[in-house]
Design a protein around this motif. Structure first.
Motif, mmCIF file in Angstrom:
data_model
loop_
_atom_site.group_PDB
_atom_site.id
_atom_site.type_symbol
_atom_site.label_atom_id
_atom_site.label_comp_id
_atom_site.label_asym_id
_atom_site.label_seq_id
_atom_site.Cartn_x
_atom_site.Cartn_y
_atom_site.Cartn_z
ATOM 1 N N VAL A 73 55.401 2.348 -5.412
ATOM 2 C CA VAL A 73 54.387 3.152 -4.732
ATOM 3 C C VAL A 73 54.655 4.617 -5.044
ATOM 4 C CG1 VAL A 73 53.467 3.824 -2.475
ATOM 5 C CG2 VAL A 73 54.192 1.453 -2.877
ATOM 6 N N GLY A 74 53.598 5.406 -5.254
ATOM 7 C CA GLY A 74 53.798 6.827 -5.476
ATOM 8 C C GLY A 74 53.077 7.333 -6.702
ATOM 9 N N PRO A 75 53.485 8.499 -7.206
ATOM 10 C CA PRO A 75 52.811 9.105 -8.358
ATOM 11 C C PRO A 75 52.815 8.174 -9.563
ATOM 12 C CG PRO A 75 54.358 10.640 -7.365
ATOM 13 C CD PRO A 75 54.610 9.311 -6.732
ATOM 14 N N MET A 76 51.819 8.352 -10.434
ATOM 15 C CA MET A 76 51.722 7.525 -11.621
ATOM 16 C C MET A 76 52.944 7.691 -12.509
ATOM 17 S SD MET A 76 49.128 7.727 -14.832
ATOM 18 C CE MET A 76 50.163 9.004 -15.534
ATOM 19 N N ARG A 77 53.450 6.585 -13.024
ATOM 20 C CA ARG A 77 54.524 6.611 -14.001
ATOM 21 C C ARG A 77 53.936 6.372 -15.380
ATOM 22 N NH1 ARG A 77 56.146 6.758 -8.688
ATOM 23 N NH2 ARG A 77 58.413 6.861 -8.506
ATOM 24 N N LEU A 78 54.249 7.218 -16.302
ATOM 25 C CA LEU A 78 53.663 7.129 -17.641
ATOM 26 C C LEU A 78 54.073 5.858 -18.360
ATOM 27 C CD1 LEU A 78 54.243 10.848 -18.648
ATOM 28 C CD2 LEU A 78 52.008 9.768 -18.332
ATOM 29 N N VAL A 79 55.375 5.557 -18.342
ATOM 30 C CA VAL A 79 55.855 4.362 -19.040
ATOM 31 C C VAL A 79 55.547 3.108 -18.235
ATOM 32 C CG1 VAL A 79 57.887 3.174 -19.958
ATOM 33 C CG2 VAL A 79 57.666 5.649 -20.221
ATOM 34 N N GLY A 80 55.837 3.138 -16.945
ATOM 35 C CA GLY A 80 55.625 1.971 -16.105
ATOM 36 C C GLY A 80 54.179 1.511 -16.061
ATOM 37 N N SER A 81 53.248 2.463 -16.138
ATOM 38 C CA SER A 81 51.822 2.119 -16.100
ATOM 39 C C SER A 81 51.265 1.777 -17.476
ATOM 40 C CB SER A 81 51.021 3.286 -15.523
ATOM 41 O OG SER A 81 51.040 4.396 -16.416
ATOM 42 N N GLY A 82 52.038 2.073 -18.519
ATOM 43 C CA GLY A 82 51.557 1.840 -19.876
ATOM 44 C C GLY A 82 50.681 2.956 -20.405
ATOM 45 N N ALA A 83 50.596 4.084 -19.661
ATOM 46 C CA ALA A 83 49.741 5.197 -20.093
ATOM 47 C C ALA A 83 50.318 5.928 -21.297
ATOM 48 C CB ALA A 83 49.540 6.181 -18.941
ATOM 49 N N THR A 85 53.759 5.784 -24.367
ATOM 50 C CA THR A 85 54.850 4.993 -24.933
ATOM 51 C C THR A 85 56.185 5.552 -24.478
ATOM 52 O OG1 THR A 85 55.023 6.355 -26.930
ATOM 53 C CG2 THR A 85 53.472 4.500 -26.986
ATOM 54 N N PRO A 86 57.202 4.713 -24.376
ATOM 55 C CA PRO A 86 58.529 5.218 -24.000
ATOM 56 C C PRO A 86 59.026 6.329 -24.916
ATOM 57 C CG PRO A 86 58.478 2.827 -23.844
ATOM 58 C CD PRO A 86 57.175 3.241 -24.481
ATOM 59 N N SER A 87 58.783 6.197 -26.224
ATOM 60 C CA SER A 87 59.266 7.210 -27.160
ATOM 61 C C SER A 87 58.612 8.560 -26.916
ATOM 62 C CB SER A 87 59.033 6.764 -28.601
ATOM 63 O OG SER A 87 57.651 6.554 -28.848
ATOM 64 N N ALA A 88 57.323 8.547 -26.562
ATOM 65 C CA ALA A 88 56.617 9.802 -26.304
ATOM 66 C C ALA A 88 57.148 10.482 -25.045
ATOM 67 C CB ALA A 88 55.120 9.547 -26.176
ATOM 68 N N VAL A 89 57.407 9.702 -24.011
ATOM 69 C CA VAL A 89 57.914 10.269 -22.759
ATOM 70 C C VAL A 89 59.340 10.777 -22.949
ATOM 71 C CG1 VAL A 89 58.449 9.788 -20.342
ATOM 72 C CG2 VAL A 89 56.395 8.814 -21.379
ATOM 73 N N LYS A 90 60.137 10.042 -23.711
ATOM 74 C CA LYS A 90 61.497 10.488 -24.015
ATOM 75 C C LYS A 90 61.453 11.808 -24.776
ATOM 76 C CE LYS A 90 65.807 8.866 -26.167
ATOM 77 N NZ LYS A 90 66.428 7.754 -26.924
ATOM 78 N N ALA A 91 60.535 11.925 -25.729
ATOM 79 C CA ALA A 91 60.401 13.171 -26.494
ATOM 80 C C ALA A 91 59.988 14.322 -25.586
ATOM 81 C CB ALA A 91 59.376 12.988 -27.615
ATOM 82 N N ALA A 92 59.104 14.054 -24.624
ATOM 83 C CA ALA A 92 58.674 15.087 -23.684
ATOM 84 C C ALA A 92 59.839 15.560 -22.829
ATOM 85 C CB ALA A 92 57.545 14.560 -22.797
#
Length: 291
Positions: A73-83, A85-92
């Protein structure tokens, strides 16, 4: 494709007051005891904001690849929601840490080179909160990290880069800011006890249980109030204006002690962040005025 709005949501902007507050408080102390150096204060703010965003993306990545964000529950998660890719979020996350490193290097070059080591420790701590094989956030040590790095280190460091001296009021302010930053995490982990328990994430809230976690939240608010008094004793009684932060902190405290769960705790996070920011403003303004 991931939208700009998704990336902004993934950065968790509601947590950013926790990055602004220590810089305000530290600059207030610097102004009172010596003189505020505004360009250094701004660089310290860049470091603090970039680290906060980096931590948020790093947590999103690490929790996402472990699957602990799937039903949270809570704010959207980029990786968890599939919005994203893990590599993109790691790079960010690493891009944010890079911004913090550049600003920190400028501060170190103009203050003291040993600050590079402090900055490196901050980045490592930010990554291994939920990253690595044995993240300490999964062992109930997240609150310790937040108190030390987003409280003590952030406030004392902001003061030091401007004054190049050790100041006790900065330590007291760091305790107050750190306590409220911890309270944000405590409320967050209180909300996530059910999903964290299932996923094996042994946060402090999971270890303590809901009732004792609620008491811990209230205790941290009291610590923040005591820190205002300590700052006032060490500087000026006008700093007691900071106690007015309780007007913002008491409603979420009542909600936590009243048994709020799940989505009902989401507003508590925002309110606690606002209380922390208000604490820093109300303490810093008289110190800046009298400095």
């Amino acid at each position: 494709m991931t939208s700009t709005a998704d990336w902004i949501a993934g950065a968790r902007p509601r947590t950013l007051p926790a990055a602004v507050a220590p810089v305000l408080a530290g600059t207030g102390v610097a102004a009172y005891v010596d003189e505020a150096v505004w360009w250094k204060a701004l660089l310290a703010l860049v470091v603090s904001l970039a680290l906060q965003v980096g931590v948020n993306y790093a947590n999103d990545y690490s929790d996402g690849v472990r699957g602990t964000d799937a039903d949270r529950v809570g704010p959207m998660r980029l990786v968890g929601s599939g919005a994203a890719t893990p590599s993109a979020v790691k790079a960010a996350a690493f891009a944010s840490f890079g911004v913090a490193a550049v600003a920190g290097l400028v501060l170190a070059a103009t203050t003291a080179w040993w600050l590079v080591a402090v900055g490196l420790v901050c980045v490592v701590a930010a990554w291994f909160y939920t990253g690595g094989e044995k993240p300490y956030g999964y062992l109930g040590l997240g609150e310790v990290m937040v108190f030390v790095f987003f409280g003590l280190v952030a406030v004392v460091g902001t003061t030091y880069v401007q004054t190049e001296t050790w100041e006790w009021p900065a330590l007291y302010a760091g305790v107050g800011i750190g306590a409220l930053a911890c309270a944000i995490l405590v409320a967050n982990n209180l909300r996530d006890i059910p999903t964290d328990t299932v996923s094996g994430k042994r946060t402090l809230a999971v270890r303590l249980g809901a009732e004792r976690t609620r008491s811990l939240y209230a205790f941290l608010v009291l610590v923040a109030a005591a820190a205002v008094v300590a700052v006032a004793v060490a500087t000026t009684w006008w700093a007691l204006l900071g106690l007015a932060f309780l007007a913002r902190a008491l409603p979420p405290t009542r909600a936590v002690l009243g048994g709020a769960t799940g989505p009902a705790l989401i507003p508590v996070l925002a309110a606690t962040g606002a209380a922390e920011l208000l604490w820093s403003i109300l303490v810093a303004v008289p110190l800046l005025a009298l400095g």
